[in-house]
Design a protein around this motif. Structure first.
Motif, PDB file in Angstrom:
ATOM      1  N   GLU B 160       0.832  -1.214   0.000  1.00 22.58           N
ATOM      2  CA  GLU B 160       0.000   0.000   0.000  1.00 22.58           C
ATOM      3  C   GLU B 160       0.858   1.253   0.000  1.00 22.58           C
ATOM      4  N   SER B 199     -10.750  -1.606  -4.224  1.00 21.00           N
ATOM      5  CA  SER B 199     -10.854  -0.214  -3.748  1.00 21.00           C
ATOM      6  C   SER B 199      -9.720   0.103  -2.794  1.00 21.00           C
ATOM      7  N   GLN B 200      -9.467  -0.830  -1.877  1.00 16.80           N
ATOM      8  CA  GLN B 200      -8.367  -0.645  -0.913  1.00 16.80           C
ATOM      9  C   GLN B 200      -7.046  -0.499  -1.621  1.00 16.80           C
TER      10      GLN B 200
END
Lengths: 240, 543
Positions: B160, B199-200
């Motif tokens: 991320e 989405s994350q």
């Protein structure tokens, strides 16, 4: 080294000539395995990790380590052989080290006897070998520091029983002070210090398979610190 | 003992104390971490370490974490460790700050970046209460920003962070269009898990309508299911690939009607399967079964009409073993697990100009169902009907790259009655396309939650990553979800026998061996002591 080995051998022989050592080892093996297989329900959880097995080690050590170390100096004092030891041509530090190493050797043997657990369960899933190695290393280091603490307590106690009880209480406090401090909402400025003191807090990284030199330094410093003060305690007895 | 000696010892003791304190202080400043885990879950990967090469100005990372959370949990420290590793390896291109938003009054400012508070259970003395805490990361580069609203799980955080830094620096995001090809499914209702994961991951996902042009900004097309798509619907898909597009296809050869008593029927004449066959991936209208399969609970009814649950080994739900995936494809080189529901066998065909690779296969103990499909768990005995004659290993997923031959080559653009859209004449392949084909349409539906197969969605997003954007991120992506289930042994009888053996050895044999050794030593000592006494007695007599 010449003075350490004979004392260490004598200590080991004495331990394994007594049924207490065998009872301690068997209790350790049975308790940890029952905990892992039945209380943690390893085969029901179906996850390839040994963390549930190693998670109980801090609690087990609170009882086991004082049992291993209670005899080391308290027994000598009770039998009156402490003064005799002081007359031997061995420095105090070598005797302290020898007794510490013999307790550590017993702990290492106990941990070695648990190796069948990861060997057997590895047939069922993909375990992370690095994590397992980290867990064993962490347990050994934590045990090493706990043995040093137990040895120090034994050098202060008058007999084995008090050495065991005080050792148990001290280890209980040092192992779980971090968690308790959180529960009781300890004053914020000292919370990090209390957490740092906790043996359990430094065991955490090892149980994930990460060797953090800060945790390594903690265990080495704790071990050296308590062994040194055991020597100091023995030497200071000569001044009385 | 002289007073001088006593003083010396006390001085040494104080020095030892001082050295201990200094050692601890030094170790907290100069430290290293050795990550021994197989996936190197706690070490930055190469792509993260080399981020500084893409950064011209400085990237500012701010970790907003509530003081309470930082002091009471260990994850925030690990998150900070990870962020400081980014800074340490960035040659000054990344700066990291750790801020308590409650103290610095930044709570409202953070809200504009989408970083909000989380509820955290607190046990104080004898009371349980809930506190609002923050643990979010803001990445700023020039006038752009990316946020990770909730930073908690360290094992997948590196992906991320690196993705967010690259997104902020390169100012781009991946646009994905999803085309649901089954009439009984919708993106909103049946793909929630995958949708949430994408989405994350910062993907821009939008649902494509069948029979409409694929947007020119689309980086990746995902086609999930194939039963309702005809030539008119597939024309824009084919032409998108002719322009060098990237696509992911999850398709089936046999339709399983779970709402109609598990009735199974081949899909019949199916345009998408024909199109994929033209590209080089031939999905058969059969089902493949495997002894490496899931054990699932199914509700069954007895003759009295009473419902109960039975655990059944269900060979139509295949659990793919790491041994049978490609070790060279970046998609499967760090395989985390894959469960395929009702897959069909796939073969690769030789198509000029197209290179293909089968990346996922069944085990060698698989077989097929080619007719009279009996998939209802109540008909367990029927599963093995064709086992003898069709036993073997079958392909389940493949990658194809190159100038794909248009499905509509030599044909006129399809039309549909009542449809205003008139397609232009088809074009031949202009650029190299890249596709992934998986012969199970249901493996990324929300059924995956029923069998705890979350890594299916991870695999799909790993495919999307490889197809649609920075393939270098894949090396981070695939290690965050290792299949750590106890599924090496599939046979229930073998499993039970080995469990019993484990108990016997760990709880019986080893403790007994220790006790036996103790008894042996005791007996030996007694014997030696007895021999020693006898010798003494003999010596006395002789004297």
């Amino acid at each position: 080294m010449n003075s350490i080995l004979p004392v260490m051998k004598k200590e080991l022989r004495s331990s394994f000539n007594s049924p207490i050592a065998y009872i301690a080892v068997i209790f350790f093996l049975l308790f940890t395995s029952v905990w892992f297989f039945f209380f943690q329900q390893f085969f029901v959880q179906k996850e390839a990790t040994l963390r549930p097995f190693f998670s109980i080690m801090p609690a087990v050590f609170v009882v086991l380590i004082p049992a291993l170390t209670m005899r080391s100096w308290a027994e000598e004092r009770k039998m009156g052989t402490l003064e005799l030891l002081a007359t031997l041509p061995f420095p105090e530090w070598s005797m302290v080290l020898a007794k510490y190493l013999s307790s550590l050797a017993i702990l290492a043997i106990m941990l070695a006897l648990t190796v069948p657990v990861p060997l057997m369960v590895s047939m069922f899933g993909r375990f992370d070998l690095g994590e397992i190695v980290g867990e064993y290393l962490g347990v050994l280091l934590m045990g090493s520091a706990a043995i040093a603490i137990g040895t120090f307590v034994s050098s202060l106690a008058k007999n084995q029983i008090s050495a065991f009880i005080i050792g148990l209480l001290v280890l209980l406090a040092l192992s779980f002070c971090g968690q308790v401090a959180v529960w009781i909402n300890l004053w914020r400025p000292i919370l990090p210090i209390v957490k740092w003191i906790s043996l359990n807090e430094h065991y955490g990284n090892f149980s994930r398979g990460v060797i953090d030199t800060r945790d390594l330094a903690y265990f080495v410093v704790m071990t050296a610190f308590f062994l040194y003060f055991t020597v100091y305690n023995l030497v200071s007895r000569k001044w009385r | 003992m002289s007073i001088k000696r006593k003083r010396e010892e006390n001085t040494i003791a104080l020095l030892v104390l001082l050295v201990a304190v200094l050692a601890v202080a030094a170790s907290s400043i100069f430290y290293a971490r050795i990550d021994m885990t197989q996936d190197r879950s706690f070490t930055l990967s190469k792509v993260s370490r080399q981020l500084h090469e893409d950064i011209e100005e400085q990237v500012r990372i701010t970790y907003f974490v509530s003081d309470r959370l930082y002091k009471e949990q260990s994850n925030p420290r690990r998150i900070e460790d990870m962020l400081r590793s980014y800074a340490a390896l960035s040659r000054g291109k990344i700066a990291v700050d750790v801020v308590d938003p409650d103290k610095d009054g930044q709570a409202s400012a953070m809200a504009q970046y989408g970083i909000g508070s989380q509820q955290y259970q607190v046990v104080e003395r004898n009371e349980t209460s809930v506190a609002n805490v923050y643990t979010g990361i803001l990445i700023q580069y020039l006038d752009r920003s990316e946020a990770i609203p909730v930073a908690w799980d360290v094992s997948s955080l590196e992906y991320e962070i690196t993705r967010a830094i690259l997104k902020a620096v390169k100012n781009s995001s991946t646009v994905v269009e999803v085309l649901v090809g089954d009439s009984d499914k919708s993106w909103a209702n049946d793909y929630k898990y995958l949708s949430g994961l994408m989405s994350q991951g910062g993907w821009q996902v939008r649902e494509a309508k069948a029979g409409e042009e694929i947007g020119k900004d689309v980086d990746l097309l995902m086609v999930l299911g194939n039963s309702k798509l005809d030539d008119f619907d597939l024309y824009p898909v084919d032409q998108y690939l002719m322009r060098g597009g990237k696509a992911f296809f999850a398709v089936k050869g046999v339709d399983i009607m779970t709402n109609y008593g598990m009735y199974a029927v081949p899909v019949g004449s199916n345009a998408l399967l024909d199109m994929l066959k033209g590209y080089g991936a031939d999905i058969k209208k059969e089902l493949v079964l495997d002894s490496a399969c899931l054990t699932v609970p199914f509700q069954i009814q007895n003759e009295m009409g009473q419902a109960s649950y039975a655990f059944i080994r269900y060979p139509f739900w295949i659990s793919v073993n790491q041994k049978y995936v490609s070790s060279e494809s970046p998609l499967t080189s760090k395989f985390g697990g894959l469960d395929l529901f009702w897959p069909s066998p796939m073969e690769l065909l030789d198509v000029p100009g197209v290179s293909s690779e089968m990346i996922v296969r069944t085990s060698p103990k698989a077989w097929k169902a080619t007719k009279d499909f009996q998939v209802n768990p109540q008909n367990e005995a029927m599963f093995y009907m064709e086992m003898q004659e069709t036993g073997g290993q079958y392909g389940l997923a493949a990658t194809l790259q190159g100038k794909l031959p248009s499905y509509f080559a030599g044909k006129k653009a399809p039309t549909r009655e009542g449809q205003e859209t008139a397609w232009k004449d088809p074009i031949e392949s202009q650029s190299e396309a890249r596709i992934v084909v998986i012969s199970s349409a249901d493996f990324v539906t929300d059924v995956l939650q029923y069998s705890k197969s979350g890594f299916n969605a991870e695999f799909a997003t790993a495919c999307a990553q490889w197809l649609g954007s920075d393939s270098s991120l894949l090396s981070i992506k695939t290690r965050s979800y290792r299949d750590n289930r106890l599924n090496k042994i599939q046979d229930a009888e073998t499993q039970n026998a080995l469990i019993f053996l484990s108990y016997a050895i760990c709880l019986g044999l080893v403790p007994l061996a220790v006790a036996g050794y103790g008894v042996f030593r005791f007996v030996r000592r007694r014997r030696r002591a007895g021999q020693g006494m006898n010798k003494e007695a003999l010596n006395e007599v002789s004297n």
